[in-house]
Design an enzyme around this catalytic site. Structure first.
Site, short mmCIF file in Angstrom:
data_model
loop_
_atom_site.label_atom_id
_atom_site.label_comp_id
_atom_site.label_asym_id
_atom_site.label_seq_id
_atom_site.Cartn_x
_atom_site.Cartn_y
_atom_site.Cartn_z
N ASP A 6 0.86 -1.19 0.00
CA ASP A 6 0.00 0.00 0.00
C ASP A 6 0.89 1.23 0.00
O ASP A 6 1.52 1.55 1.01
CB ASP A 6 -0.91 -0.03 1.23
CG ASP A 6 -1.69 1.26 1.41
OD1 ASP A 6 -1.93 1.97 0.41
OD2 ASP A 6 -2.08 1.56 2.57
N ILE A 7 0.96 1.93 -1.14
CA ILE A 7 1.82 3.11 -1.27
C ILE A 7 0.99 4.34 -0.98
O ILE A 7 0.17 4.76 -1.80
CB ILE A 7 2.46 3.19 -2.66
CG1 ILE A 7 3.25 1.92 -2.97
CG2 ILE A 7 3.37 4.42 -2.76
CD1 ILE A 7 3.87 1.90 -4.36
N ILE A 12 4.70 3.74 3.13
CA ILE A 12 4.46 2.54 2.33
C ILE A 12 4.28 1.41 3.33
O ILE A 12 5.17 1.13 4.14
CB ILE A 12 5.64 2.24 1.39
CG1 ILE A 12 5.83 3.37 0.38
CG2 ILE A 12 5.41 0.91 0.66
CD1 ILE A 12 7.11 3.26 -0.42
N TYR A 100 -19.54 4.97 -9.96
CA TYR A 100 -18.69 6.16 -9.90
C TYR A 100 -18.62 6.72 -11.30
O TYR A 100 -18.63 5.97 -12.28
CB TYR A 100 -17.29 5.76 -9.41
CG TYR A 100 -16.51 6.87 -8.74
CD1 TYR A 100 -16.93 7.40 -7.53
CD2 TYR A 100 -15.33 7.36 -9.29
CE1 TYR A 100 -16.21 8.39 -6.89
CE2 TYR A 100 -14.60 8.35 -8.66
CZ TYR A 100 -15.04 8.87 -7.46
OH TYR A 100 -14.32 9.86 -6.84
N GLY A 107 -9.37 6.22 -6.91
CA GLY A 107 -8.14 5.78 -6.27
C GLY A 107 -8.25 4.35 -5.78
O GLY A 107 -9.25 3.98 -5.15
N ASP A 109 -6.73 2.92 -3.43
CA ASP A 109 -6.78 2.83 -1.97
C ASP A 109 -8.22 2.88 -1.50
O ASP A 109 -8.63 2.15 -0.58
CB ASP A 109 -5.94 3.94 -1.34
CG ASP A 109 -6.43 5.34 -1.71
OD1 ASP A 109 -6.89 5.53 -2.86
OD2 ASP A 109 -6.34 6.25 -0.86
#
Length: 268
Positions: A6-7, A12, A100, A107, A109
């Protein structure tokens, strides 16, 4: 085993999964000046510290909000761990439906948080889900009981807001983010801590209540799960957050990888 990466804008976070179990997790700074070689060496050191070797890793996937770091981490994983780091994007398989405007611009994330929130908490109960992520930005993701991603909210993050407060004022200094003795602050530091902690608890509660009215006006109330570095502290003061899952994003990366590369995931 699967390496999930997960950046984020600040850190990170990497986790190693044996099937669906997260067996270890590490954090590194998100530093755009760092080379792939430096990140690769860090990964090797972290693996060895926890008793693993590159040979243990059979596949890898990442969700990123820092595009310049994507090729850096990809090369580090390729060169040092000898696997390809799959980049998760909004146009890959995830939830049953994504409502969406432009799913490709969503994103990853946010998408993996929504996916994990629904699969782990909402789907088993047949309820909608709201995920509250207290990161560099505060993000709330909404998923229907049927697994439709409905959209969400983006607000300033806790540390982001606190840093802006000190930068834009002459007399306010940086304070440690912690729970003050009372809501009423009797010095500058306590007053700032109160505003930061209780202010964001109130922000989360207010948004969750408004989102609930739109998601489930007549149906079952959503499950509200929080994640992110300061989630546990805020959740104690929140009246709407029901649980905290610090590993939700990594679990979402795992789930999305399994949906899109099931054969490779089965061997992890």
């Amino acid at each position: 085993m699967l390496l999930a990466v997960d950046i984020g804008n600040t850190n990170i976070t990497a986790g190693l999964f044996l099937e669906d179990e997260l067996i270890c997790m590490w954090r590194m700074a998100s530093n755009r000046a760092e080379t792939w070689d430096e990140y690769g060496l860090q990964l090797i050191q972290l693996l060895e510290r926890d008793g693993h070797t590159p040979a243990d890793i059979t596949c890898a996937a990442m969700a990123s909000v820092v595009p310049p770091l994507n090729p850096v981490l990809s090369r580090a994983v390729q060169q040092y761990l000898k696997v390809q780091l799959k980049e998760l994007t909004g146009d890959l398989r995830s939830l049953p439906a994504v409502r969406y405007d432009n799913p490709a611009a969503l994103g990853t994330d946010r998408l993996v948080n929504a996916l994990a929130g629904w699969e782990i908490y909402g789907r088993p109960q047949g309820r909608p889900v709201i995920v509250v992520d207290f990161g560099t930005a505060t993000k709330l993701e909404c998923v229907s009981a049927e697994g439709e991603y409905l959209g969400g909210v983006i607000a300033p993050g806790i540390r982001t807001a606190a840093e802006a407060l000190t930068r834009r004022t002459a007399l306010l200094q940086r304070v440690e983010i912690q729970r003050p003795k009372s809501v009423i602050g009797r010095n500058i530091a306590a007053s700032m801590q109160s505003g930061i902690l209780y202010g964001f608890a109130g922000l989360a509660d207010g948004l969750v209540r408004r989102l609930t009215q739109e998601i489930a006006p007549d149906g079952p109330d959503p499950v509200v799960v929080a994640t992110g570095g300061l989630a546990s502290m805020v959740a104690v003061e929140s009246r709407t957050i029901q649980m905290v899952d610090p590993h939700l994003t990594l679990q979402g990366i795992r789930l999305m990888y399994e949906l899109n590369w099931p054969d490779a995931a089965a061997e992890a």
